[in-house]
Structure formats: structure tokens, C-alpha cells
Motif scaffolding. Structure first.
Motif, PDB file in Angstrom:
ATOM      1  N   GLU A 210      -7.372  24.818 -11.464  1.00 20.02           N
ATOM      2  CA  GLU A 210      -6.516  25.379 -12.500  1.00 20.02           C
ATOM      3  C   GLU A 210      -5.657  24.271 -13.098  1.00 20.02           C
TER       4      GLU A 210
ATOM      5  N   LEU B  70      -2.574  22.258 -14.546  1.00 13.94           N
ATOM      6  CA  LEU B  70      -1.150  22.328 -14.229  1.00 13.94           C
ATOM      7  C   LEU B  70      -0.334  22.277 -15.516  1.00 13.94           C
TER       8      LEU B  70
ATOM      9  N   ARG C 116       1.500  25.782 -11.657  1.00 15.38           N
ATOM     10  CA  ARG C 116       0.271  26.508 -11.977  1.00 15.38           C
ATOM     11  C   ARG C 116       0.652  27.742 -12.788  1.00 15.38           C
TER      12      ARG C 116
ATOM     13  N   SER D 213      -0.865  30.559 -12.789  1.00 15.26           N
ATOM     14  CA  SER D 213      -0.967  31.742 -11.924  1.00 15.26           C
ATOM     15  C   SER D 213       0.294  31.911 -11.085  1.00 15.26           C
ATOM     16  N   THR D 214       0.916  30.819 -10.666  1.00 16.30           N
ATOM     17  CA  THR D 214       2.151  30.881  -9.896  1.00 16.30           C
ATOM     18  C   THR D 214       3.294  31.409 -10.768  1.00 16.30           C
TER      19      THR D 214
END
Length: 103
Positions: free
Chosen positions: A49, A51, A89, A91-92
């Protein structure tokens, strides 16, 4: 008339192993099993993914980049510190937003 000849014990064991367990489980190795196996290929990985930098991640959340960096230092949000730069990320960031909205 054919004369009956008892089998030797090794032949009986081999015949029973094929009958009971099938040819794949036979204790006698075939010539193919003696050959070395080809090297295993590494598992296929997905692309990592990408950054986001502090500015990009902060724009998603709607806060100042320095605030996001402070949250990362306080471990309120997961980030990666590379030298003096912070990376996050996507998603984070999305997970953190969901968690904050839920609480």
C-alpha cells in the motif's frame, strides 16, 4: 493345475499397503520420488500500500499536519517515522476515522 506358492512377507506387506492405503501411501519409493524437488517459488505478493505523507494524511482527516504528527508520537494513530518524516497508510487513516466516529 497351477501350484500354489505362498508369498514372501515383503511382497505381502507391499500388497497390503497398496490395498489398504492406496498407491500414494505405498512405502516403496518410485523413481520420481528419488529425484530432488524443484525449488519452490516464493508466494505471490500484492503490491504494498502506498504511504501518505503528513500533509496528505492530514488533509484526509481534516487536521493540521503537525497535529497528526503529534498524534503519531503519542501513539493515538499509527505512523511510520522515517528520519524526520512521517508516513501513514491510507487504510490506517480510514480505520482511525471509523474508530473515532464510533466512540
Amino acid at each position: 493345475m497351477a501350484q500354489f506358492k505362498p508369498r514372501e512377507s515383503a511382497e505381502v506387506d507391499w500388497a497390503l499397503s497398496i490395498t489398504l492405503r492406496g498407491p500414494a501411501m505405498c512405502p516403496i519409493s518410485s523413481p520420481q520420488e528419488d529425484q530432488p524437488l524443484p525449488p519452490k517459488r516464493p508466494p505471490v505478493r500484492e503490491f504494498p500500500e502506498p504511504l501518505l505523507d503528513s500533509e496528505q494524511a492530514a488533509a484526509i482527516i481534516g487536521i493540521h499536519p503537525k497535529t497528526l504528527q503529534r498524534y503519531a508520537r503519542q501513539r493515538l494513530i499509527r505512523g511510520i517515522h522515517i528520519g524526520k518524516l512521517w508516513r501513514f497508510r491510507a487504510s490506517t487513516i480510514e480505520e482511525w476515522i471509523r474508530r473515532e466516529l464510533a466512540s
